[in-house]
Design a protein around this motif. Sequence first.
Motif, PDB file in Angstrom:
ATOM      1  N   THR A   1       0.832  -1.203   0.000  1.00 11.93           N
ATOM      2  CA  THR A   1       0.000   0.000   0.000  1.00 11.93           C
ATOM      3  C   THR A   1       0.865   1.251   0.000  1.00 11.93           C
ATOM      4  O   THR A   1       2.083   1.192   0.213  1.00 11.93           O
ATOM      5  CB  THR A   1      -0.931   0.029   1.222  1.00 11.93           C
ATOM      6  OG1 THR A   1      -0.130   0.134   2.400  1.00 11.93           O
ATOM      7  CG2 THR A   1      -1.795  -1.215   1.280  1.00 11.93           C
ATOM      8  N   ASP A   2       0.206   2.380  -0.207  1.00 10.95           N
ATOM      9  CA  ASP A   2       0.898   3.668  -0.205  1.00 10.95           C
ATOM     10  C   ASP A   2       1.502   3.966   1.168  1.00 10.95           C
ATOM     11  O   ASP A   2       2.521   4.635   1.284  1.00 10.95           O
ATOM     12  CB  ASP A   2      -0.092   4.771  -0.611  1.00 10.95           C
ATOM     13  CG  ASP A   2       0.589   6.063  -0.975  1.00 10.95           C
ATOM     14  OD1 ASP A   2       1.814   6.031  -1.243  1.00 10.95           O
ATOM     15  OD2 ASP A   2      -0.082   7.110  -1.023  1.00 10.95           O
ATOM     16  N   ALA A   3       0.884   3.445   2.224  1.00 14.73           N
ATOM     17  CA  ALA A   3       1.375   3.664   3.587  1.00 14.73           C
ATOM     18  C   ALA A   3       2.534   2.736   3.939  1.00 14.73           C
ATOM     19  O   ALA A   3       3.089   2.819   5.032  1.00 14.73           O
ATOM     20  CB  ALA A   3       0.237   3.461   4.586  1.00 14.73           C
ATOM     21  N   GLY A   4       2.903   1.827   3.040  1.00 13.04           N
ATOM     22  CA  GLY A   4       4.011   0.921   3.292  1.00 13.04           C
ATOM     23  C   GLY A   4       3.601  -0.393   3.917  1.00 13.04           C
ATOM     24  O   GLY A   4       4.455  -1.190   4.308  1.00 13.04           O
ATOM     25  N   GLU A   5       2.290  -0.660   4.028  1.00  9.32           N
ATOM     26  CA  GLU A   5       1.813  -1.913   4.592  1.00  9.32           C
ATOM     27  C   GLU A   5       1.856  -3.002   3.528  1.00  9.32           C
ATOM     28  O   GLU A   5       1.592  -2.760   2.361  1.00  9.32           O
ATOM     29  CB  GLU A   5       0.385  -1.745   5.111  1.00  9.32           C
ATOM     30  CG  GLU A   5       0.274  -0.712   6.212  1.00  9.32           C
ATOM     31  CD  GLU A   5      -1.176  -0.397   6.547  1.00  9.32           C
ATOM     32  OE1 GLU A   5      -2.039  -0.548   5.663  1.00  9.32           O
ATOM     33  OE2 GLU A   5      -1.434   0.005   7.686  1.00  9.32           O
TER      34      GLU A   5
ATOM     35  N   VAL B   1      -0.093   3.204  -6.609  1.00  9.54           N
ATOM     36  CA  VAL B   1       0.491   4.186  -7.521  1.00  9.54           C
ATOM     37  C   VAL B   1       1.490   5.092  -6.805  1.00  9.54           C
ATOM     38  O   VAL B   1       2.515   5.466  -7.367  1.00  9.54           O
ATOM     39  CB  VAL B   1      -0.626   5.036  -8.176  1.00  9.54           C
ATOM     40  CG1 VAL B   1      -0.047   6.170  -8.979  1.00  9.54           C
ATOM     41  CG2 VAL B   1      -1.510   4.171  -9.033  1.00  9.54           C
ATOM     42  N   GLY B   2       1.231   5.397  -5.547  1.00 15.48           N
ATOM     43  CA  GLY B   2       2.086   6.315  -4.807  1.00 15.48           C
ATOM     44  C   GLY B   2       3.368   5.703  -4.261  1.00 15.48           C
ATOM     45  O   GLY B   2       4.231   6.407  -3.744  1.00 15.48           O
ATOM     46  N   VAL B   3       3.529   4.403  -4.378  1.00 17.50           N
ATOM     47  CA  VAL B   3       4.711   3.730  -3.840  1.00 17.50           C
ATOM     48  C   VAL B   3       5.875   3.906  -4.808  1.00 17.50           C
ATOM     49  O   VAL B   3       5.731   3.749  -6.021  1.00 17.50           O
ATOM     50  CB  VAL B   3       4.427   2.224  -3.617  1.00 17.50           C
ATOM     51  CG1 VAL B   3       5.675   1.503  -3.134  1.00 17.50           C
ATOM     52  CG2 VAL B   3       3.301   2.042  -2.631  1.00 17.50           C
ATOM     53  N   ALA B   4       7.041   4.233  -4.275  1.00 16.20           N
ATOM     54  CA  ALA B   4       8.242   4.392  -5.098  1.00 16.20           C
ATOM     55  C   ALA B   4       8.625   3.048  -5.721  1.00 16.20           C
ATOM     56  O   ALA B   4       8.488   1.996  -5.093  1.00 16.20           O
ATOM     57  CB  ALA B   4       9.396   4.926  -4.263  1.00 16.20           C
ATOM     58  N   TYR B   5       9.102   3.110  -6.950  1.00 12.88           N
ATOM     59  CA  TYR B   5       9.456   1.883  -7.672  1.00 12.88           C
ATOM     60  C   TYR B   5      10.555   1.107  -6.940  1.00 12.88           C
ATOM     61  O   TYR B   5      10.564  -0.116  -6.965  1.00 12.88           O
ATOM     62  CB  TYR B   5       9.900   2.213  -9.094  1.00 12.88           C
ATOM     63  CG  TYR B   5      10.315   0.994  -9.868  1.00 12.88           C
ATOM     64  CD1 TYR B   5       9.370   0.091 -10.327  1.00 12.88           C
ATOM     65  CD2 TYR B   5      11.655   0.723 -10.113  1.00 12.88           C
ATOM     66  CE1 TYR B   5       9.741  -1.044 -11.018  1.00 12.88           C
ATOM     67  CE2 TYR B   5      12.031  -0.415 -10.806  1.00 12.88           C
ATOM     68  CZ  TYR B   5      11.075  -1.290 -11.251  1.00 12.88           C
ATOM     69  OH  TYR B   5      11.453  -2.412 -11.932  1.00 12.88           O
ATOM     70  N   GLY B   6      11.458   1.794  -6.277  1.00 17.76           N
ATOM     71  CA  GLY B   6      12.533   1.124  -5.554  1.00 17.76           C
ATOM     72  C   GLY B   6      12.010   0.188  -4.468  1.00 17.76           C
ATOM     73  O   GLY B   6      12.563  -0.897  -4.248  1.00 17.76           O
ATOM     74  N   LYS B   7      10.932   0.574  -3.802  1.00 15.06           N
ATOM     75  CA  LYS B   7      10.340  -0.291  -2.773  1.00 15.06           C
ATOM     76  C   LYS B   7       9.698  -1.525  -3.405  1.00 15.06           C
ATOM     77  O   LYS B   7       9.815  -2.631  -2.875  1.00 15.06           O
ATOM     78  CB  LYS B   7       9.303   0.486  -1.965  1.00 15.06           C
ATOM     79  CG  LYS B   7       9.901   1.558  -1.088  1.00 15.06           C
ATOM     80  CD  LYS B   7       8.828   2.269  -0.297  1.00 15.06           C
ATOM     81  CE  LYS B   7       9.421   3.364   0.564  1.00 15.06           C
ATOM     82  NZ  LYS B   7       8.383   4.081   1.328  1.00 15.06           N
ATOM     83  N   ILE B   8       9.033  -1.323  -4.528  1.00 15.64           N
ATOM     84  CA  ILE B   8       8.408  -2.459  -5.209  1.00 15.64           C
ATOM     85  C   ILE B   8       9.489  -3.407  -5.720  1.00 15.64           C
ATOM     86  O   ILE B   8       9.370  -4.626  -5.630  1.00 15.64           O
ATOM     87  CB  ILE B   8       7.494  -1.973  -6.353  1.00 15.64           C
ATOM     88  CG1 ILE B   8       6.324  -1.201  -5.764  1.00 15.64           C
ATOM     89  CG2 ILE B   8       7.000  -3.141  -7.192  1.00 15.64           C
ATOM     90  CD1 ILE B   8       5.437  -0.550  -6.776  1.00 15.64           C
ATOM     91  N   ARG B   9      10.562  -2.858  -6.240  1.00 12.89           N
ATOM     92  CA  ARG B   9      11.661  -3.674  -6.765  1.00 12.89           C
ATOM     93  C   ARG B   9      12.317  -4.487  -5.652  1.00 12.89           C
ATOM     94  O   ARG B   9      12.671  -5.644  -5.835  1.00 12.89           O
ATOM     95  CB  ARG B   9      12.688  -2.776  -7.464  1.00 12.89           C
ATOM     96  CG  ARG B   9      13.822  -3.518  -8.081  1.00 12.89           C
ATOM     97  CD  ARG B   9      13.347  -4.390  -9.235  1.00 12.89           C
ATOM     98  NE  ARG B   9      14.447  -5.186  -9.726  1.00 12.89           N
ATOM     99  CZ  ARG B   9      14.428  -6.503  -9.807  1.00 12.89           C
ATOM    100  NH1 ARG B   9      13.362  -7.183  -9.472  1.00 12.89           N
ATOM    101  NH2 ARG B   9      15.470  -7.159 -10.250  1.00 12.89           N
ATOM    102  N   ALA B  10      12.472  -3.889  -4.471  1.00  9.77           N
ATOM    103  CA  ALA B  10      13.056  -4.615  -3.340  1.00  9.77           C
ATOM    104  C   ALA B  10      12.140  -5.765  -2.916  1.00  9.77           C
ATOM    105  O   ALA B  10      12.618  -6.873  -2.623  1.00  9.77           O
ATOM    106  CB  ALA B  10      13.285  -3.666  -2.174  1.00  9.77           C
ATOM    107  N   LEU B  11      10.847  -5.531  -2.912  1.00  4.83           N
ATOM    108  CA  LEU B  11       9.901  -6.581  -2.569  1.00  4.83           C
ATOM    109  C   LEU B  11       9.904  -7.675  -3.647  1.00  4.83           C
ATOM    110  O   LEU B  11       9.849  -8.866  -3.332  1.00  4.83           O
ATOM    111  CB  LEU B  11       8.502  -5.987  -2.418  1.00  4.83           C
ATOM    112  CG  LEU B  11       7.433  -6.874  -1.806  1.00  4.83           C
ATOM    113  CD1 LEU B  11       7.852  -7.372  -0.427  1.00  4.83           C
ATOM    114  CD2 LEU B  11       6.117  -6.128  -1.711  1.00  4.83           C
TER     115      LEU B  11
END
Length: 148
Positions: free
Chosen positions: A73-77, A112-122
């Motif tokens: 999520t956008d909040a990082g959950e 949509v609001g999540v940075a691509y770097g966080k998605i890539r790490a996941l």
Amino acid sequence: MGTWLPSSSHAARPKPRPVMNVTPLVDVVLVLLIIFMVVIPAMDQQVQVTNPTMFNVDDKVEEKAKPFILSLTDAGEVYLDEDKIAPAAVAMKLREASRAQPHRKLVLRGDVGVAYGKIRALYRAVQEVGFPGVSLRVNQRKETTAAR
């Protein structure tokens, strides 16, 4: 005095026509055919490799199995299907899910609001667990959204 008329032997003679001699062309084509018949099989005998075989590739069970849904999520959950996961326990929960149902694939969704770097790490963490297939889910862009 009479008028001069061409002789009948001159009028009956046909005009010379050029004739193409195809014998040399046929000779060249036959020589090339023989060369290719000898060379092509010899080219195939360079390296002999036996390819591996598989049994039960892509069973019907795997195609019908519903994939795991991992959401950020956008909040990082982080959610696995509908269960909230602590960020520190993501890798452990993914391993447990993969061991429990090893044939299921995984779909990664990110806000949509999540940075691509966080998605890539996941995504990297999911790949390390070893799911049989991992994909990213996106929505189709509409004309009003594209204009912004």
